[in-house]
Design an enzyme around this catalytic site. Sequence first.
Site, PDB file in Angstrom:
ATOM      1  N   ASP A   1      72.973   7.366  39.227  1.00  0.00           N
ATOM      2  CA  ASP A   1      73.330   8.295  38.558  1.00  0.00           C
ATOM      3  C   ASP A   1      74.397   7.644  37.345  1.00  0.00           C
ATOM      4  OD1 ASP A   1      74.520  10.558  36.941  1.00  0.00           O
ATOM      5  OD2 ASP A   1      76.043  11.219  38.381  1.00  0.00           O
TER       6      ASP A   1
ATOM      7  N   SER B   1      78.338  21.530  50.147  1.00  0.00           N
ATOM      8  CA  SER B   1      79.663  22.350  50.813  1.00  0.00           C
ATOM      9  C   SER B   1      79.545  23.463  51.422  1.00  0.00           C
ATOM     10  CB  SER B   1      80.284  23.501  49.466  1.00  0.00           C
ATOM     11  OG  SER B   1      80.403  21.345  48.153  1.00  0.00           O
TER      12      SER B   1
ATOM     13  N   HIS C   1      79.597  20.838  41.576  1.00  0.00           N
ATOM     14  CA  HIS C   1      79.708  20.208  42.835  1.00  0.00           C
ATOM     15  C   HIS C   1      81.295  20.770  43.384  1.00  0.00           C
ATOM     16  CE1 HIS C   1      77.368  16.648  41.710  1.00  0.00           C
ATOM     17  NE2 HIS C   1      76.411  16.712  42.867  1.00  0.00           N
TER      18      HIS C   1
ATOM     19  N   GLU D   1      69.827  10.876  36.438  1.00  0.00           N
ATOM     20  CA  GLU D   1      70.432  12.207  36.100  1.00  0.00           C
ATOM     21  C   GLU D   1      70.194  12.472  34.456  1.00  0.00           C
ATOM     22  OE1 GLU D   1      73.092  13.751  38.489  1.00  0.00           O
ATOM     23  OE2 GLU D   1      74.272  15.093  37.138  1.00  0.00           O
TER      24      GLU D   1
ATOM     25  N   ASP E   1      73.009   9.258  47.829  1.00  0.00           N
ATOM     26  CA  ASP E   1      73.186   9.999  46.575  1.00  0.00           C
ATOM     27  C   ASP E   1      74.539   9.797  45.959  1.00  0.00           C
ATOM     28  OD1 ASP E   1      73.312  13.264  45.811  1.00  0.00           O
ATOM     29  OD2 ASP E   1      75.611  13.482  47.708  1.00  0.00           O
TER      30      ASP E   1
HETATM   31  O1  G3H Z   1      78.220  15.242  45.153  1.00  0.00           O
HETATM   32  C1  G3H Z   1      79.204  15.279  46.446  1.00  0.00           C
HETATM   33  C2  G3H Z   1      78.563  15.469  47.859  1.00  0.00           C
HETATM   34  O2  G3H Z   1      78.711  16.564  47.673  1.00  0.00           O
HETATM   35  C3  G3H Z   1      79.699  14.047  48.324  1.00  0.00           C
HETATM   36  O3  G3H Z   1      80.690  14.470  48.909  1.00  0.00           O
HETATM   37  O4  G3H Z   1      81.068  12.652  47.450  1.00  0.00           O
HETATM   38  O5  G3H Z   1      82.660  14.585  49.053  1.00  0.00           O
HETATM   39  O6  G3H Z   1      81.114  12.687  50.472  1.00  0.00           O
HETATM   40  P1  G3H Z   1      81.657  13.508  49.262  1.00  0.00           P
HETATM   41  P1  13P Z   2      76.893  21.499  46.795  1.00  0.00           P
HETATM   42  O1  13P Z   2      78.887  20.806  46.470  1.00  0.00           O
HETATM   43  O2  13P Z   2      77.257  22.472  45.295  1.00  0.00           O
HETATM   44  O3  13P Z   2      77.700  21.096  47.894  1.00  0.00           O
HETATM   45  O4  13P Z   2      76.621  20.073  45.659  1.00  0.00           O
HETATM   46  C1  13P Z   2      76.345  19.082  46.883  1.00  0.00           C
HETATM   47  C2  13P Z   2      75.847  17.828  45.892  1.00  0.00           C
HETATM   48  O5  13P Z   2      75.037  17.992  44.601  1.00  0.00           O
HETATM   49  C3  13P Z   2      75.352  16.388  46.416  1.00  0.00           C
HETATM   50  O6  13P Z   2      75.135  15.288  45.620  1.00  0.00           O
HETATM   51 ZN    ZN Z   3      75.357  15.849  43.192  1.00  0.00          ZN
END
Ligand code: G3H
Ligand code: 13P
Ligand code: ZN
Length: 320
Positions: free
Chosen positions: A115, A268, A189, A145, A93
Site C-alpha cells: 500500500d 468491520s 475503513h 493501491e 493486508d
Molecule cells: O484495513 C484495515 C483492516 O480492517 C485491518 O484492521 O489493522 O485493525 O487489524 P487492523
Molecule cells: P472494513 O473496515 O469496511 O471492513 O474494511 C476492511 C478492509 O478494507 C481491510 O483491508
Molecule cells: Zn483495507
Amino acid sequence: MVSYKELGLVNTKELFAQAVSGGYALPAYNFNNLEQLQAIIQACVETKSPVILQVSSGARKYANQTLLRYMAQGAVQYAKELGYAIPIVLHLDHGDTYELCQSCIEYGFSSVMIDGSHHPYAENVALTKKVVEYAHQHDVTVEGELGVLAGVEDEVSAETHTYTRPEEVEDFVRKTGVDSLAISIGTSHGAFKFKPGQKPQIRLDILAEIEKRIPGFPIVLHGSSSVPPEYVDLINKYGGKMEAAIGIPEEQLRAAAKSAVCKINIDSDGRLAMTAAVRKVFAEKPAEFDPRKYLGPARDLLKELYKHKNIEVLGSANKA
Ligand code: G3H
Ligand code: 13P
Ligand code: ZN
C-alpha cells in the site's frame, strides 16, 4: 523460506481471472484469532466459495505471524475435513514496506498488498514495482493501491477521500506489473463511513471510468463493510455505545462485484457481529465465565454473516 505451494495455498491469479469473467468478487476476510478463522472456513466450505484470508500488520502484532501462518496452513486441512477443498489465499493486508512484504512471502503468504497510496505517485510506483519484482520470482501475486480512502488504515489515517484518478491507472499498472489494483471510490475503513443525513453512495461512475482504461484488470475494494443496523442495534441494546454507524449499502457492493471488482475486503462487519453476540451473552447470562460460551455464539453469528455475504453480496458461492 517456505513456499505457499507447500502449504496447500494458492495465489490470486487464476481466481481473479475467473471472478472477472464470471461477474463476482472473492471475499477477503480479516482474521486475528481461532474463532474468526473457523467461521470463515466453515462459511466458505458450506457455500463452496474460494476465500482470501487477510492478515493485517495489526493482526501480526496481536496474534503473532508464525501462529497466523500455521493457522492458515491448518485451514487448508480443516476445509478438507469439512468436506470440500476450497481454494485458500493467504494475503498480507496493507503491507507498508518492501521488507514486510518480503518477510511475508518468505513465511508462506501467497499474496501481498503493498500500500503505497500515501506516497507521492512516483514513489508509489517505485515501491510497488520493487515488491512485484521480488514477489513474482516466487509466484506470489501483488495488490497495489492508487487513491486514498478516508478513515484509518492501520497506523495511517486520512480525513477525506482522495479518489483514484482514472487517468493514472493504466500507467500505474503498466509500470509496476501489479496483479490487482485497490481503488478509492468512496468506501472507507471502519464502522463510520458516512455521516447521519448523508446518502451512503460509492462512486460507481469512477469505477466505470477506471474499467474503461484497464478493461478486465482485477480491481479491489477496501473498506466494504455494510455495517448491518441489526448488529449495531444489538450492541446498543446490550450496553454498547455505537451511535451513527453507517456502511456501504449491499446493493452497491453487489453492483461492483458484477464488474471487474474481484476482491471485496470486509473486516468491520465481522467485528460488529462478534461484539453483538458476546454482549448478548454477557447481558443475558452474567454468571457465564467459560470463553467458549460467548465466543461460540460469536463464531456462529460470524459464520452466518459470511455465508450471507458470499451468497447475497459477492456472488462467490458455488464458484470454488
Ligand atoms: O484495513 C484495515 C483492516 O480492517 C485491518 O484492521 O489493522 O485493525 O487489524 P487492523
Ligand atoms: P472494513 O473496515 O469496511 O471492513 O474494511 C476492511 C478492509 O478494507 C481491510 O483491508
Ligand atoms: Zn483495507
